[in-house]
Design a protein around this motif. Structure first.
Motif, PDB file in Angstrom:
ATOM      1  N   PHE A 225      93.380   2.176   7.793  1.00  0.00           N
ATOM      2  CA  PHE A 225      93.387   2.220   6.468  1.00  0.00           C
ATOM      3  C   PHE A 225      94.057   1.082   6.129  1.00  0.00           C
ATOM      4  N   ILE A 226      95.060   1.265   6.118  1.00  0.00           N
ATOM      5  CA  ILE A 226      95.399  -0.645   5.594  1.00  0.00           C
ATOM      6  C   ILE A 226      94.276  -1.744   5.451  1.00  0.00           C
ATOM      7  N   ALA A 227      93.580  -2.219   6.816  1.00  0.00           N
ATOM      8  CA  ALA A 227      93.186  -3.234   6.355  1.00  0.00           C
ATOM      9  C   ALA A 227      91.544  -3.014   6.298  1.00  0.00           C
ATOM     10  N   GLY A 228      90.899  -2.034   5.911  1.00  0.00           N
ATOM     11  CA  GLY A 228      89.553  -1.384   4.923  1.00  0.00           C
ATOM     12  C   GLY A 228      89.655  -0.129   4.656  1.00  0.00           C
ATOM     13  N   GLY A 229      90.885   0.828   4.557  1.00  0.00           N
ATOM     14  CA  GLY A 229      90.772   2.011   3.179  1.00  0.00           C
ATOM     15  C   GLY A 229      89.900   3.089   4.010  1.00  0.00           C
ATOM     16  N   LYS A 230      89.285   4.343   3.839  1.00  0.00           N
ATOM     17  CA  LYS A 230      88.515   4.835   4.478  1.00  0.00           C
ATOM     18  C   LYS A 230      87.345   4.871   5.039  1.00  0.00           C
ATOM     19  N   LEU A 231      86.800   3.834   4.842  1.00  0.00           N
ATOM     20  CA  LEU A 231      85.630   2.989   5.228  1.00  0.00           C
ATOM     21  C   LEU A 231      86.028   2.228   6.502  1.00  0.00           C
ATOM     22  N   GLY A 232      87.091   1.501   7.029  1.00  0.00           N
ATOM     23  CA  GLY A 232      87.932   1.776   7.565  1.00  0.00           C
ATOM     24  C   GLY A 232      87.996   2.028   9.286  1.00  0.00           C
ATOM     25  N   VAL A 233      88.608   3.074   8.358  1.00  0.00           N
ATOM     26  CA  VAL A 233      89.238   3.984   9.464  1.00  0.00           C
ATOM     27  C   VAL A 233      87.668   4.847  10.251  1.00  0.00           C
ATOM     28  N   MET A 234      86.827   5.166   9.070  1.00  0.00           N
ATOM     29  CA  MET A 234      85.328   5.791   9.566  1.00  0.00           C
ATOM     30  C   MET A 234      84.818   4.420  11.235  1.00  0.00           C
ATOM     31  N   LYS A 235      85.379   3.293  10.543  1.00  0.00           N
ATOM     32  CA  LYS A 235      84.343   2.338  11.545  1.00  0.00           C
ATOM     33  C   LYS A 235      85.004   2.800  12.599  1.00  0.00           C
ATOM     34  N   PHE A 236      86.264   2.138  12.201  1.00  0.00           N
ATOM     35  CA  PHE A 236      87.383   1.819  13.134  1.00  0.00           C
ATOM     36  C   PHE A 236      87.617   3.023  14.625  1.00  0.00           C
ATOM     37  N   TRP A 237      87.063   4.508  13.950  1.00  0.00           N
ATOM     38  CA  TRP A 237      87.223   5.021  15.300  1.00  0.00           C
ATOM     39  C   TRP A 237      85.722   5.412  15.730  1.00  0.00           C
ATOM     40  N   LYS A 238      84.639   5.393  15.236  1.00  0.00           N
ATOM     41  CA  LYS A 238      83.168   5.582  15.305  1.00  0.00           C
ATOM     42  C   LYS A 238      82.558   4.517  16.514  1.00  0.00           C
ATOM     43  N   ASN A 239      83.386   3.106  16.673  1.00  0.00           N
ATOM     44  CA  ASN A 239      83.806   2.216  18.010  1.00  0.00           C
ATOM     45  C   ASN A 239      84.636   1.996  18.868  1.00  0.00           C
ATOM     46  N   ILE A 240      85.899   3.263  18.758  1.00  0.00           N
ATOM     47  CA  ILE A 240      86.968   3.066  19.459  1.00  0.00           C
ATOM     48  C   ILE A 240      87.085   3.332  20.646  1.00  0.00           C
ATOM     49  N   LEU A 241      86.500   4.794  20.846  1.00  0.00           N
ATOM     50  CA  LEU A 241      86.443   5.096  22.124  1.00  0.00           C
ATOM     51  C   LEU A 241      85.953   4.813  22.833  1.00  0.00           C
ATOM     52  N   THR A 242      85.138   3.776  23.329  1.00  0.00           N
ATOM     53  CA  THR A 242      84.063   3.374  24.424  1.00  0.00           C
ATOM     54  C   THR A 242      85.523   2.346  24.745  1.00  0.00           C
ATOM     55  N   PRO A 243      86.282   1.301  24.375  1.00  0.00           N
ATOM     56  CA  PRO A 243      86.773   1.022  24.745  1.00  0.00           C
ATOM     57  C   PRO A 243      88.222   1.727  25.306  1.00  0.00           C
ATOM     58  N   ALA A 244      89.013   2.660  24.645  1.00  0.00           N
ATOM     59  CA  ALA A 244      89.844   3.402  24.926  1.00  0.00           C
ATOM     60  C   ALA A 244      89.709   4.235  26.191  1.00  0.00           C
ATOM     61  N   ALA A 245      88.342   5.263  26.229  1.00  0.00           N
ATOM     62  CA  ALA A 245      88.174   5.442  27.482  1.00  0.00           C
ATOM     63  C   ALA A 245      87.851   4.145  28.764  1.00  0.00           C
ATOM     64  N   THR A 246      87.667   3.749  28.517  1.00  0.00           N
ATOM     65  CA  THR A 246      87.446   1.821  29.567  1.00  0.00           C
ATOM     66  C   THR A 246      89.027   1.024  29.870  1.00  0.00           C
ATOM     67  N   ALA A 247      89.637   1.843  28.565  1.00  0.00           N
ATOM     68  CA  ALA A 247      91.331   1.556  29.346  1.00  0.00           C
ATOM     69  C   ALA A 247      91.677   2.391  29.892  1.00  0.00           C
ATOM     70  N   PHE A 248      91.697   3.593  29.250  1.00  0.00           N
ATOM     71  CA  PHE A 248      92.315   4.571  30.613  1.00  0.00           C
ATOM     72  C   PHE A 248      91.971   4.861  31.323  1.00  0.00           C
ATOM     73  N   GLY A 249      90.908   4.703  31.420  1.00  0.00           N
ATOM     74  CA  GLY A 249      90.213   4.662  33.075  1.00  0.00           C
ATOM     75  C   GLY A 249      90.303   3.762  34.319  1.00  0.00           C
ATOM     76  N   THR A 250      90.729   2.356  33.454  1.00  0.00           N
ATOM     77  CA  THR A 250      90.546   1.348  34.713  1.00  0.00           C
ATOM     78  C   THR A 250      91.755   0.367  34.232  1.00  0.00           C
ATOM     79  N   GLY A 251      92.610   1.129  33.550  1.00  0.00           N
ATOM     80  CA  GLY A 251      94.328   0.767  33.748  1.00  0.00           C
ATOM     81  C   GLY A 251      94.518  -1.074  33.261  1.00  0.00           C
ATOM     82  N   SER A 252      92.962  -1.734  33.036  1.00  0.00           N
ATOM     83  CA  SER A 252      92.879  -3.412  32.457  1.00  0.00           C
ATOM     84  C   SER A 252      92.894  -3.410  31.367  1.00  0.00           C
ATOM     85  N   SER A 253      94.012  -4.430  30.712  1.00  0.00           N
ATOM     86  CA  SER A 253      93.052  -4.922  29.896  1.00  0.00           C
ATOM     87  C   SER A 253      91.537  -5.598  29.285  1.00  0.00           C
TER      88      SER A 253
END
Length: 397
Positions: A225-253
């Motif tokens: 939200f600080i970075a991009g307001g409401k649209l920033g939040v929407m864009k972040f959550w629209k695209n972050i679930l795949t990296p989050a799932a990959t990171a959680f499953g693989t344990g590697s940044s």
């Protein structure tokens, strides 16, 4: 959604079959190995092409300075969040763990450690992901050299840019296998850690997982939200679930980096920012590690019945967590050095080392998720700093 369903199914299989679910591990290993194969050339081409295409070194300097400020501030915030949590719910009380003397380790002086971190003795050593900071430095130098070469460097610059695009397409191909890989990896993960959740470390785990997930949900939403307001939040959550799932499953940044770069592009982060901040972030920006460092400190304080209170104790804890999460994460064996720092500064016996090392293992999935996705939201904050508040409305390549 397909990835989330695959992870859920993997978790169910892990719970139902326990250690027997590890028979699926090779399918998960194939996925993470494919990602690791891509990481080295991807980091090289993305950083070198990004630096080569920059209009001026002033732009690079602004990106680097903004990035470091964001990394340090978010690391401090993560440390304070866990500091509050461990004071409300102390993790080490009533724990009984057998002390085992750790294996002998090689001791290096600070100068030797720095040399090993930023340089390698031979070009071929750059091909290993264990030398990522050296590879990043090399890629920056190649990018600078290409830019300084002027007209003569333009054909090579186009080659670097083309290489970056090619490996982004390779990522897309690998991600078709992601549901199978994450299903297998998650089944193995739950099958392995099922017993640990019921053991002596249960209290520490039951504290870390909710705090890390809340930091991920609330903290990153606030940063977006600080970075991009409401649209920033929407864009972040629209695209972050795949990296989050990959990171959680693989344990590697590092394994998540290819997916993260795609997410950052879809969010609208400029090419030079995302291809500089994300590879460096995967190496030296670790909010999840800051969270776990505070947990480790509070845990051993509880085990040894030491008083975990006072401004001095808290400031030292925050300092150690920053070193562990922002500085030492980029040094080979940095996690171990951070753990050594904890027991040394607080005067604890060496037998405490395997305790906190074991905590690091069992909290690794959510810690990596916070580490990796934290790089993405950090790149959004850097973009806000450089491009202004309207960056989120712009279309980028």
């Amino acid at each position: 959604m397909i990835l989330l369903i695959a992870i859920l199914l993997g978790a169910i299989i892990g719970l139902l079959f326990g250690e027997n679910a590890t028979v699926l591990k090779p399918f998960g290993d194939v996925f993470i190995n494919l990602l690791f194969m891509i990481v080295v050339p991807l980091v090289f081409f993305s950083i070198s092409s990004s630096v080569a295409s920059m209009d001026s070194m002033k732009r690079l300097g602004k990106i680097m300075s903004s990035m470091l400020i964001v990394f340090i501030l978010t690391g401090i915030i993560a440390s304070i969040v866990m500091l509050v949590a461990v004071n409300i719910y102390p993790p080490g009380e009533g724990v009984s763990i057998d002390l085992v003397t750790p294996e002998t380790t090689e001791e290096l002086s600070l100068s030797e450690q720095l040399v090993k971190t930023f340089t390698v003795p031979d070009f071929v050593n750059l091909m290993s992901r264990s030398n990522m900071l050296a590879l990043i430095l090399f890629a920056v130098l190649i990018g600078l050299g290409t830019g300084l070469a002027g007209e003569s460097g333009k054909p090579f610059g186009r080659f670097l840019s083309s290489g970056s695009e090619v490996f982004m397409k390779v990522i897309k191909l690998v991600m078709y296998y992601a549901p199978i890989g994450l299903f297998a990896y998650f089944a193995t993960l739950i099958g392995d850690f099922g017993a640990a959740l019921l053991g002596d470390y249960a209290k520490a785990i039951l504290l870390y997982y909710p705090v890390a997930i809340l930091y991920f949900l609330i903290g990153f939403t606030l940063y977006a939200f600080i970075a991009g307001g409401k649209l920033g939040v929407m864009k972040f959550w629209k695209n972050i679930l795949t990296p989050a799932a990959t990171a959680f499953g693989t344990g590697s940044s590092f394994a998540t980096l290819p997916v993260n770069l795609t997410a950052a592009k879809n969010i609208g982060i400029p090419k030079d920012i995302r291809e500089t901040v994300l590879p460096l972030g995967a190496t030296i920006h670790m909010d999840g590690s800051c969270l776990s460092a505070i947990l480790k400190i509070a845990f051993v304080f509880g085990v040894f019945n030491m008083d975990f209170s006072g401004i001095g104790t808290f400031l030292t804890a925050i300092g150690i967590s920053l070193l562990s999460g922002v500085v030492m994460s980029g040094i080979p064996g940095g996690g171990f050095i951070g753990e050594m720092l904890i027991i040394t500064l607080y005067g604890m016996p060496m037998q405490a080392l395997p305790m906190i090392s074991a905590i690091g293992v069992v909290v690794d999935p959510p810690a990596t998720m916070v580490n990796a996705t934290g790089d993405t939201v950090a790149s959004m904050l850097v973009t806000r700093s450089l491009e202004g508040k309207d960056w989120v409305h712009q279309v980028v390549d």
